[in-house]
Design a protein around this motif. Structure first.
Motif, short mmCIF file in Angstrom:
data_model
loop_
_atom_site.label_atom_id
_atom_site.label_comp_id
_atom_site.label_asym_id
_atom_site.label_seq_id
_atom_site.Cartn_x
_atom_site.Cartn_y
_atom_site.Cartn_z
N LEU A 11 0.81 -1.21 0.00
CA LEU A 11 0.00 0.00 0.00
C LEU A 11 0.86 1.28 0.00
N PRO A 12 1.75 1.48 0.98
CA PRO A 12 2.59 2.68 0.90
C PRO A 12 3.50 2.68 -0.31
N PHE A 13 3.91 1.49 -0.76
CA PHE A 13 4.76 1.40 -1.96
C PHE A 13 4.00 1.92 -3.18
N TYR A 72 -5.78 4.27 6.77
CA TYR A 72 -6.69 3.37 7.49
C TYR A 72 -5.94 2.14 7.99
N THR A 73 -5.07 1.59 7.14
CA THR A 73 -4.27 0.44 7.55
C THR A 73 -3.32 0.80 8.68
N ARG A 74 -2.69 1.97 8.57
CA ARG A 74 -1.80 2.45 9.62
C ARG A 74 -2.56 2.62 10.94
N TYR A 75 -3.77 3.17 10.84
CA TYR A 75 -4.62 3.35 12.03
C TYR A 75 -4.87 2.00 12.71
N LEU A 99 -7.70 13.57 10.51
CA LEU A 99 -7.01 14.64 9.80
C LEU A 99 -6.41 14.13 8.49
N GLY A 100 -5.91 12.92 8.52
CA GLY A 100 -5.37 12.32 7.30
C GLY A 100 -6.43 12.17 6.23
N ASP A 222 6.95 -0.88 8.71
CA ASP A 222 5.88 -1.13 9.67
C ASP A 222 4.80 -2.04 9.09
N PHE A 223 4.47 -1.80 7.83
CA PHE A 223 3.41 -2.57 7.19
C PHE A 223 3.83 -4.00 6.89
#
Length: 238
Positions: A11-13, A72-75, A99-100, A222-223
């Motif tokens: 996802l972040p990638f 959302y995944t990070r949350y 906020l994100g 982290d992911f």
């Protein structure tokens, strides 16, 4: 070959890849079409006229979706980690997530309403995206420090805080200088009275935008561990 994208790291990638491509491709297309000057146009300038406007609108909207999914995944990851090893009040994570999401909505507004067509709506979306995005990175950096060393290394916390600090610092002159520019246009002459304000705000805008990109890049590690609530096996700096 892509084993480093295990877990939810894709996802972040994808977000970093798509966002970078949106900025670069739109910029190249706008410059080659001679719609903007190669020297420091606003990001939105590179997505105002066709054909680059179509590329910009589609890719930024898709990036906004990927950003929302990443946040959302990070949350959820932080919530899960916090239940396993309590380090912060859940309210901080929730406020950061909200906020994100507001920042993602701002991105979509920027992509959907061109700068010259609906400037008030476009500028409002840009303000929402940059301000909420900068605060999001700052809150996430604070969360990272709180979760150190159980879930984040101290070096990673420092990296995130530096990126978020630079982004937050750049947002202020970006807004101030942009508000001092008296006209909205794509081509600038160095002899014009508002040229300096334009250059300063453009530099700050690109700084904040790529600050967000590099910040989300730090989420990949982290992911990778998102499938497990066990503490990472890597060594942490205490």
């Amino acid at each position: 070959m892509l084993c480093f994208l295990r877990g939810m790291a894709f996802l972040p990638f994808l977000l970093v890849t798509c966002s970078s491509a949106a900025f670069i491709i739109s910029y190249v297309a706008a410059v080659l079409s001679r719609h903007v000057s190669p020297f420091l146009p606003y990001i939105s300038d590179t997505g105002t006229k066709p054909p680059e406007s179509g590329i910009f609108g589609f890719m930024i909207n898709f990036s906004a979706f990927l950003a929302a999914a990443t946040m959302y995944t990070r949350y959820n990851i932080v919530e899960k980690q916090n239940q396993t090893y309590y380090f912060s009040t859940p309210a901080l994570n929730l406020v950061s997530f909200i906020l994100g999401l507001l920042g993602c909505i701002g991105m979509s507004i920027v992509a959907s309403f061109q700068e010259l067509a609906v400037p008030v709506v476009h500028d409002g979306g840009a303000l929402l995206a940059f301000v909420c995005g900068a605060i999001y990175t700052l809150l996430q950096s604070i969360i990272s420090y709180k979760s150190c060393p159980e879930w984040n290394s101290l070096s990673m916390c420092h990296i995130r805080m530096i990126i978020s600090a630079v982004s937050c610092a750049a947002v202020v002159p970006m807004i101030v200088c942009a508000s001092l520019v008296s006209t909205t246009k794509l081509e600038w002459d160095p002899s014009e009275k508002d040229y300096v304000y334009h250059v300063v705000s453009a530099i700050c805008e690109w700084t904040v935008a790529f600050g967000f990109i590099f910040y989300f890049l730090t989420f990949i590690q982290d992911f990778q561990q998102s499938a497990s609530t066990e503490r990472p096996s890597c060594h942490h700096v205490r």
